[in-house]
Design a protein around this motif. Structure first.
Motif, short mmCIF file in Angstrom:
data_model
loop_
_atom_site.label_atom_id
_atom_site.label_comp_id
_atom_site.label_asym_id
_atom_site.label_seq_id
_atom_site.Cartn_x
_atom_site.Cartn_y
_atom_site.Cartn_z
N GLU A 1 2.62 -10.95 10.37
CA GLU A 1 2.87 -11.21 9.09
C GLU A 1 3.42 -10.03 8.11
O GLU A 1 4.50 -10.21 7.54
N GLU A 2 2.56 -8.91 8.11
CA GLU A 2 2.85 -7.79 7.36
C GLU A 2 3.99 -7.08 8.05
O GLU A 2 4.74 -6.58 7.21
N TYR A 3 3.98 -7.05 9.18
CA TYR A 3 5.13 -6.47 9.92
C TYR A 3 6.27 -6.84 9.77
O TYR A 3 7.21 -6.36 9.51
N GLU A 4 6.34 -8.09 9.35
CA GLU A 4 7.76 -9.04 9.17
C GLU A 4 7.94 -8.49 7.69
O GLU A 4 9.30 -8.35 7.32
N ASP B 1 16.16 6.94 3.32
CA ASP B 1 16.31 5.69 2.71
C ASP B 1 15.27 4.36 3.25
O ASP B 1 15.04 3.73 2.44
N SER B 2 14.83 4.43 4.28
CA SER B 2 14.00 3.34 4.90
C SER B 2 12.58 3.49 4.03
O SER B 2 12.47 2.49 3.75
N TRP B 3 12.15 4.71 4.03
CA TRP B 3 10.79 4.75 3.05
C TRP B 3 11.07 4.53 1.70
O TRP B 3 10.06 3.78 1.28
N SER B 4 12.31 4.55 0.93
CA SER B 4 12.40 4.38 0.02
C SER B 4 12.44 2.87 -0.24
O SER B 4 11.83 2.35 -1.02
N GLU B 5 13.09 2.21 0.49
CA GLU B 5 13.29 0.75 0.70
C GLU B 5 11.71 0.04 0.85
O GLU B 5 11.61 -0.82 0.32
N MET B 6 11.14 0.69 1.33
CA MET B 6 9.51 0.32 1.81
C MET B 6 8.61 0.53 0.45
O MET B 6 7.44 0.39 0.43
N GLY B 7 9.35 1.28 -0.53
CA GLY B 7 8.54 1.63 -1.66
C GLY B 7 7.81 2.89 -1.83
O GLY B 7 7.29 3.14 -2.75
N ALA B 8 7.81 3.75 -0.77
CA ALA B 8 7.37 4.95 -0.76
C ALA B 8 8.22 5.98 -1.41
O ALA B 8 9.28 5.60 -2.04
N ASN B 9 7.63 7.35 -1.36
CA ASN B 9 8.46 8.31 -1.96
C ASN B 9 8.59 9.37 -1.34
O ASN B 9 7.76 10.54 -1.12
N ASP C 1 0.79 -1.20 -0.07
CA ASP C 1 0.16 0.06 -0.11
C ASP C 1 0.81 1.27 -0.09
O ASP C 1 0.34 2.38 -0.24
N LEU C 2 2.24 1.13 0.44
CA LEU C 2 2.93 2.36 0.33
C LEU C 2 3.61 2.52 -0.95
O LEU C 2 3.86 3.78 -1.11
N GLU C 3 3.39 1.82 -1.84
CA GLU C 3 3.94 2.11 -3.46
C GLU C 3 3.63 3.56 -3.95
O GLU C 3 2.37 4.04 -4.03
N HIS D 1 -5.09 15.15 11.61
CA HIS D 1 -6.34 14.31 11.21
C HIS D 1 -7.29 15.28 10.58
O HIS D 1 -7.94 14.82 9.68
N GLU D 2 -7.25 16.61 10.71
CA GLU D 2 -8.04 17.66 10.01
C GLU D 2 -7.63 17.60 8.27
O GLU D 2 -8.38 17.88 7.65
N VAL D 3 -6.38 16.96 8.01
CA VAL D 3 -5.96 17.11 6.71
C VAL D 3 -5.53 15.69 6.32
O VAL D 3 -4.98 15.61 5.06
N GLN D 4 -5.58 14.69 6.97
CA GLN D 4 -5.22 13.22 6.78
C GLN D 4 -6.45 12.35 7.09
O GLN D 4 -6.81 12.40 8.16
N GLN D 5 -6.65 11.35 6.24
CA GLN D 5 -7.83 10.39 6.64
C GLN D 5 -7.54 9.10 7.27
O GLN D 5 -8.07 8.62 7.89
N TYR D 6 -6.14 8.63 6.78
CA TYR D 6 -5.69 7.13 7.15
C TYR D 6 -4.66 7.28 8.17
O TYR D 6 -3.70 7.92 7.98
N LEU D 7 -4.86 6.38 9.19
CA LEU D 7 -3.90 6.08 10.20
C LEU D 7 -3.40 4.66 10.26
O LEU D 7 -4.14 3.78 10.33
N SER D 8 -2.17 4.47 10.34
CA SER D 8 -1.78 3.06 10.49
C SER D 8 -0.79 2.81 11.67
O SER D 8 0.27 3.66 11.66
N ALA D 9 -0.88 1.85 12.47
CA ALA D 9 -0.01 1.68 13.52
C ALA D 9 1.12 0.83 13.01
O ALA D 9 1.65 -0.18 13.45
N THR D 10 2.10 1.74 12.36
CA THR D 10 3.41 1.21 11.73
C THR D 10 4.14 1.01 12.98
O THR D 10 5.19 0.10 12.95
#
Ligand code: TK8
Length: 336
Positions: A299-302, A183-191, A167-169, A225-234
């Motif tokens: 599983e996803e955390y791994e 670097d961490s977020w690039s490795e995870m596929g985000a920008n 979902d980070l793509e 939260h006023e300007v963001q809709q989704y929250l993930s417990a990463t």
């Protein structure tokens, strides 16, 4: 963002009456004033903790007044830290991450998915490893007096729920100004893109970036939260707050004064952790009512952890192999 009262340049703020600060005054007309700069707003437990520090200090001695400036009115973390190094500001309490620009060893706290929980964080910071990290600041004209809490960082965005690494793509995310987070977020596929904290709310609001990551109290109390809709417990990284005093100013103080300041910063630590953790729970509950909340399965955390494996290797040389080893062993020992 609540820094609306003022917007001043960083360097020449002393004596500026337009700034919004909380003062803890000593009963002594000749008291020396210590200014504290924090980047977050006056709703956050860090601000309250800085005032608590001032109260403890004025109980111990009437040599100091303490003024606490919130919302980066004096300067955002990176510049505030440089001002402390130059003796232009007495104290800043900052995330360790922006400090890393000048002190590569501090990147160790940015390595993702290493610290598993708060108990381990406390043990590592309060033990030998934490002391060793405070000691290396002296060469940088800084006196590191205490580890306070910012907390585990969690992801928000305005595009889609993030429950899996897929979902980070391509998501454009603001990170703190450190290569390791980029670097961490690039490795995870985000920008990812680096940005100072005081530009973050506007960046989200104007859509320059689609997401960001911070502990629950900041997300809630800065109003993301006023300007963001989704929250993930990463819970991807635990970056502490560090209490930094200017070495140049410190060296002018008497040993008794130094001790009173050091004790007050250190004694505030437990208070700070307690109110920050209470606020984290409270903030999460509040955020769940206005955002769509996703937990990450084991599983996803791994999969997240696997994706960032190269990050430790990529940055060990810069941080220092010894520091990385000491950190990993301290975490392992504390996890037993
Ligand atoms: C506040 C910052 C903030 C940090 C960030 O001054 O920049 O995202 O989490 O806490 O230090």
């Amino acid at each position: 963002c609540s820094g609306e009262e003022v917007n001043v340049e960083s360097e020449d703020t002393s004596g500026d009456e337009n700034l919004d600060a909380e003062e803890v005054e000593a009963d002594n007309p000749d008291a020396q004033t210590l200014r504290i700069s924090v980047g977050i707003n006056d709703q956050h437990p860090l601000y309250d903790s800085a005032i608590h520090f001032g109260e403890l200090l004025t109980e111990k001695t009437d040599d100091f007044n303490v003024e606490v400036y919130h919302s980066a009115q004096i300067a955002a973390d990176l510049v505030a830290t440089e001002m402390v190094q130059n003796g232009d500001l007495d104290i800043t309490i900052t995330s360790t991450s922006p400090v890393m620009n000048n002190i590569p060893e501090y990147g160790v706290f940015d390595l993702p998915f290493v610290i598993p929980d708060e108990e381990v964080a406390d043990e590592v910071l309060d033990g030998e490893f934490g002391d060793q990290m405070l000691d290396i600041l002296e060469d940088q004209d800084l006196v590191g007096l205490a580890w306070w809490e910012n907390g585990f960082r969690n992801l928000t965005n305005d595009v889609r729920p993030v429950e899996s690494i897929d979902d980070l793509e391509g998501l454009t995310l603001r990170t703190m100004e450190t290569d390791i987070h980029l670097d961490s977020w690039s490795e995870m596929g985000a920008n990812p893109t680096p940005m100072a904290f005081d530009e973050l709310y506007t960046g989200l609001q104007q859509g320059t970036i689609e997401g960001q990551e911070n502990p629950y109290p900041i997300i809630n109390l800065e109003g993301y939260h006023e300007v963001q809709q989704y929250l993930s417990a990463t819970n991807h990284v635990y970056t502490p707050y560090i209490f930094l005093f200017s070495k140049q100013i410190w060296d002018e103080l008497t040993p008794e004064q130094q001790e009173a300041i050091a004790e007050s910063a250190y004694e505030t630590r437990e208070y700070n952790r307690e109110i920050t953790r209470d606020e984290a729970q409270n903030s999460l509950e509040e955020l769940q009512s206005s955002m769509e909340f996703s937990e990450i399965t084991n599983e996803e955390y791994e999969r997240f952890q696997e994706a960032v494996e190269p990050v430790i290797e990529n940055h060990s040389a810069t941080i220092g192999e010894d520091i990385v080893d000491d950190f990993l062993s301290a975490v392992e020992k504390a996890s037993d």
